[in-house]
Motif scaffolding. Structure first.
Motif, PDB file in Angstrom:
ATOM      1  N   PRO A  49       0.788  -1.233   0.000  1.00  0.00           N
ATOM      2  CA  PRO A  49       0.000   0.000   0.000  1.00  0.00           C
ATOM      3  C   PRO A  49       0.824   1.289   0.000  1.00  0.00           C
ATOM      4  O   PRO A  49       0.300   2.335  -0.386  1.00  0.00           O
ATOM      5  CB  PRO A  49      -0.819  -0.108   1.290  1.00  0.00           C
ATOM      6  CG  PRO A  49       0.006  -0.976   2.188  1.00  0.00           C
ATOM      7  CD  PRO A  49       0.678  -1.960   1.293  1.00  0.00           C
ATOM      8  N   ASN A  50       2.099   1.233   0.417  1.00  0.00           N
ATOM      9  CA  ASN A  50       2.858   2.483   0.616  1.00  0.00           C
ATOM     10  C   ASN A  50       4.135   2.593  -0.194  1.00  0.00           C
ATOM     11  O   ASN A  50       4.464   3.659  -0.698  1.00  0.00           O
ATOM     12  CB  ASN A  50       3.233   2.650   2.099  1.00  0.00           C
ATOM     13  CG  ASN A  50       2.030   2.734   3.008  1.00  0.00           C
ATOM     14  OD1 ASN A  50       0.902   2.812   2.546  1.00  0.00           O
ATOM     15  ND2 ASN A  50       2.255   2.715   4.303  1.00  0.00           N
ATOM     16  N   TRP A  51       4.877   1.483  -0.295  1.00  0.00           N
ATOM     17  CA  TRP A  51       6.228   1.544  -0.832  1.00  0.00           C
ATOM     18  C   TRP A  51       6.335   0.785  -2.142  1.00  0.00           C
ATOM     19  O   TRP A  51       5.641  -0.212  -2.362  1.00  0.00           O
ATOM     20  CB  TRP A  51       7.241   0.947   0.150  1.00  0.00           C
ATOM     21  CG  TRP A  51       7.345   1.682   1.451  1.00  0.00           C
ATOM     22  CD1 TRP A  51       6.674   1.417   2.615  1.00  0.00           C
ATOM     23  CD2 TRP A  51       8.171   2.816   1.742  1.00  0.00           C
ATOM     24  NE1 TRP A  51       7.042   2.297   3.595  1.00  0.00           N
ATOM     25  CE2 TRP A  51       7.968   3.166   3.092  1.00  0.00           C
ATOM     26  CE3 TRP A  51       9.094   3.556   0.992  1.00  0.00           C
ATOM     27  CZ2 TRP A  51       8.627   4.227   3.712  1.00  0.00           C
ATOM     28  CZ3 TRP A  51       9.755   4.612   1.600  1.00  0.00           C
ATOM     29  CH2 TRP A  51       9.524   4.943   2.936  1.00  0.00           C
ATOM     30  N   SER A  52       7.237   1.250  -3.011  1.00  0.00           N
ATOM     31  CA  SER A  52       7.576   0.531  -4.234  1.00  0.00           C
ATOM     32  C   SER A  52       8.901  -0.174  -4.004  1.00  0.00           C
ATOM     33  O   SER A  52       9.956   0.459  -3.934  1.00  0.00           O
ATOM     34  CB  SER A  52       7.684   1.510  -5.417  1.00  0.00           C
ATOM     35  OG  SER A  52       8.128   0.842  -6.581  1.00  0.00           O
ATOM     36  N   MET A  53       8.859  -1.504  -3.886  1.00  0.00           N
ATOM     37  CA  MET A  53      10.055  -2.282  -3.571  1.00  0.00           C
ATOM     38  C   MET A  53      10.129  -3.492  -4.490  1.00  0.00           C
ATOM     39  O   MET A  53       9.208  -3.782  -5.237  1.00  0.00           O
ATOM     40  CB  MET A  53      10.010  -2.747  -2.113  1.00  0.00           C
ATOM     41  CG  MET A  53       9.837  -1.627  -1.101  1.00  0.00           C
ATOM     42  SD  MET A  53       9.767  -2.215   0.604  1.00  0.00           S
ATOM     43  CE  MET A  53       8.182  -3.073   0.629  1.00  0.00           C
ATOM     44  N   GLY A  54      11.241  -4.209  -4.422  1.00  0.00           N
ATOM     45  CA  GLY A  54      11.382  -5.435  -5.181  1.00  0.00           C
ATOM     46  C   GLY A  54      10.463  -6.519  -4.648  1.00  0.00           C
ATOM     47  O   GLY A  54       9.932  -6.435  -3.536  1.00  0.00           O
ATOM     48  N   ALA A  55      10.285  -7.581  -5.448  1.00  0.00           N
ATOM     49  CA  ALA A  55       9.327  -8.640  -5.110  1.00  0.00           C
ATOM     50  C   ALA A  55       9.673  -9.349  -3.807  1.00  0.00           C
ATOM     51  O   ALA A  55       8.799  -9.576  -2.964  1.00  0.00           O
ATOM     52  CB  ALA A  55       9.255  -9.649  -6.255  1.00  0.00           C
ATOM     53  N   MET A  70      12.264   6.446  -0.755  1.00  0.00           N
ATOM     54  CA  MET A  70      13.533   5.825  -0.382  1.00  0.00           C
ATOM     55  C   MET A  70      14.739   6.664  -0.809  1.00  0.00           C
ATOM     56  O   MET A  70      15.825   6.507  -0.258  1.00  0.00           O
ATOM     57  CB  MET A  70      13.642   4.434  -1.005  1.00  0.00           C
ATOM     58  CG  MET A  70      12.955   3.343  -0.214  1.00  0.00           C
ATOM     59  SD  MET A  70      13.541   3.207   1.494  1.00  0.00           S
ATOM     60  CE  MET A  70      15.288   3.005   1.247  1.00  0.00           C
ATOM     61  N   ARG A  71      14.547   7.554  -1.759  1.00  0.00           N
ATOM     62  CA  ARG A  71      15.682   8.357  -2.222  1.00  0.00           C
ATOM     63  C   ARG A  71      16.239   9.248  -1.112  1.00  0.00           C
ATOM     64  O   ARG A  71      17.427   9.582  -1.111  1.00  0.00           O
ATOM     65  CB  ARG A  71      15.276   9.209  -3.424  1.00  0.00           C
ATOM     66  CG  ARG A  71      14.907   8.404  -4.674  1.00  0.00           C
ATOM     67  CD  ARG A  71      14.475   9.313  -5.799  1.00  0.00           C
ATOM     68  NE  ARG A  71      13.420  10.213  -5.345  1.00  0.00           N
ATOM     69  CZ  ARG A  71      13.348  11.508  -5.683  1.00  0.00           C
ATOM     70  NH1 ARG A  71      14.250  12.041  -6.485  1.00  0.00           N
ATOM     71  NH2 ARG A  71      12.365  12.261  -5.238  1.00  0.00           N
ATOM     72  N   LEU A  72      15.386   9.615  -0.161  1.00  0.00           N
ATOM     73  CA  LEU A  72      15.850  10.453   0.946  1.00  0.00           C
ATOM     74  C   LEU A  72      16.901   9.722   1.778  1.00  0.00           C
ATOM     75  O   LEU A  72      17.963  10.269   2.089  1.00  0.00           O
ATOM     76  CB  LEU A  72      14.673  10.864   1.829  1.00  0.00           C
ATOM     77  CG  LEU A  72      15.016  11.654   3.102  1.00  0.00           C
ATOM     78  CD1 LEU A  72      15.723  12.954   2.742  1.00  0.00           C
ATOM     79  CD2 LEU A  72      13.764  11.937   3.915  1.00  0.00           C
ATOM     80  N   ALA A  73      16.604   8.473   2.134  1.00  0.00           N
ATOM     81  CA  ALA A  73      17.558   7.683   2.924  1.00  0.00           C
ATOM     82  C   ALA A  73      18.818   7.385   2.116  1.00  0.00           C
ATOM     83  O   ALA A  73      19.935   7.428   2.650  1.00  0.00           O
ATOM     84  CB  ALA A  73      16.894   6.386   3.382  1.00  0.00           C
TER      85      ALA A  73
END
Length: 387
Positions: free
Chosen positions: A196-202, A262-265
């Motif tokens: 619901p929140n993040w775009s991550m790998g599978a 995630m670009r911030l971190a």
């Protein structure tokens, strides 16, 4: 100008790192990168970045790319990965490899006195007792890239000498955070991948759905911030706005907030201790949030989290078993070979069957990781035969 190696450049973190570097070309020079089998995306990235050295898994891909891009040097396999992790001119290695495979390149980079921007949490999960010693021995920085650990790290700036009472490690709860265990029976891979929140790998998205990802992050936090497991408290925070926080001895709580990006971190790890403008970053509008919610996770509902705490508190080789078994079970679920709830079931069986090694060496960890994977496969094969 910082010279950078990106390990795992075609993954979600790797591609967002490329975005950060392209937006700050006066700050960062990507010297080398590695990729797995996504050669199409790798070629697109090469054309954007134009690195000096590129590592791929297979020799045939290496030969194909070398012929097509003769001005770039291509290497392959574990030897090639070690080579790009230890290039003399590189200042910092960003490790975005997913899974146990990221361990050895991290070790070799540290031994070559490279600072590490770590997105590969498994490095600390399976070998935190080794990595932390190496970091001190070689005098390098270990900078967290996970959003939660970056938030803790940012919260500690200026407070390094103050005693931590507890770490508040937030979790979105993943794709199934509102489902009961009964409702998890028969869920599909597609449903599990719908975060619901993040775009991550599978792999990480499935780990987020089981909460194994948060369990790994608990173990990572223990080594990064030198705290006991009883000082690490997981909070389900569906909005993913407070990325994590630290409570100090005087009960003051300092946290880091922001929109899920995630670009911030990634950028903070690369620019530390300075901050730079996040190009195309979305500012947090508190007036639009309405409210933020937090609740304690139910360890019966999220059994994976209880397994992670058990592995972490036991220590030794057990975190390696949990990680290896989970990586294999996660893959089997994504391939449609097991059910969602079988992931944690198989991990627990592997943990129960393992003979603990109290202070494992790297060679022992490599063997234990393989044992855990083989154990899961054997369990599935025996189940299939019984049916």
């Amino acid at each position: 100008m910082k010279n950078i190696t990106i390990l795992g450049v075609t993954g979600s973190i790797g591609q967002q790192t490329v975005d950060v570097c392209l937006h700050h070309q006066d700050e960062f020079n990507v010297v080398a990168m590695s990729a797995g089998k996504n050669i199409v995306l790798l070629e697109t990235t090469i054309q954007k970045i134009n690195p000096q050295v590129v590592c791929v898994i297979d020799e045939k891909d290496c030969n194909y790319l070398q012929e097509k891009y003769p001005h770039i040097r291509f290497v392959f396999g574990s030897g090639g990965l070690d080579e790009i992790a230890t290039i003399d001119q590189v200042d910092i290695v960003l490790n975005a490899i997913v899974g146990f495979a990221g361990l050895l390149p991290t070790i070799h980079a540290i031994e070559s006195k490279k600072d590490i921007a770590l997105a590969n949490k498994e490095t600390l999960v399976v070998a935190g007792h080794i990595i932390t010693k190496l970091v001190k021995e070689h005098g390098v920085k270990l900078l967290p890239v996970d959003s939660e650990h970056s938030a803790i790290f940012q919260s500690l700036q200026g407070n390094e000498k103050n005693k931590i009472k507890r770490i508040l490690l937030t979790a979105s709860g993943g794709s199934f955070r509102d489902k009961t265990r009964e409702e998890l029976v028969g869920v599909s891979v597609k449903e599990a991948l719908n975060h619901p929140n993040w775009s991550m790998g599978a792999k990480i998205t499935i780990d987020s759905a089981t909460l194994f990802n948060k369990g790994l992050e608990v173990m990572e936090a223990k080594w990064l911030f030198d705290v006991d497991y009883d000082q690490i408290e997981v909070l389900i925070h569906p909005e993913s706005i407070l990325h994590s926080a630290v409570e100090f001895e005087d009960t003051s709580v300092i946290g880091q907030m922001g929109t899920p990006d995630m670009r911030l971190a990634i950028q903070y790890a690369l620019t530390y201790p300075q901050r730079k403008k996040l190009i195309n970053g979305k500012s947090l509008d508190l007036t639009q949030l309405g409210s933020l919610t937090f609740k304690k996770p139910d360890f019966n509902r999220f059994h994976a989290l209880s397994l992670a705490y058990r592995a972490g508190k036991t220590g030794g080789s057990l975190p390696c078993v949990l990680n290896g078994a989970n990586e294999m079970a996660n893959l089997l679920f994504r391939e449609g070979k097991i059910e969602f709830l079988q992931i944690e079931e198989l991990v627990e069986k592997a943990m129960n069957a393992h003979e603990l090694v109290k202070d494992p060496t790297i060679d022992q960890l490599l063997n234990i990781d393989q044992w855990a994977r083989d154990f899961v496969l054997k369990e599935i094969n025996e189940t299939c035969r019984r049916l």
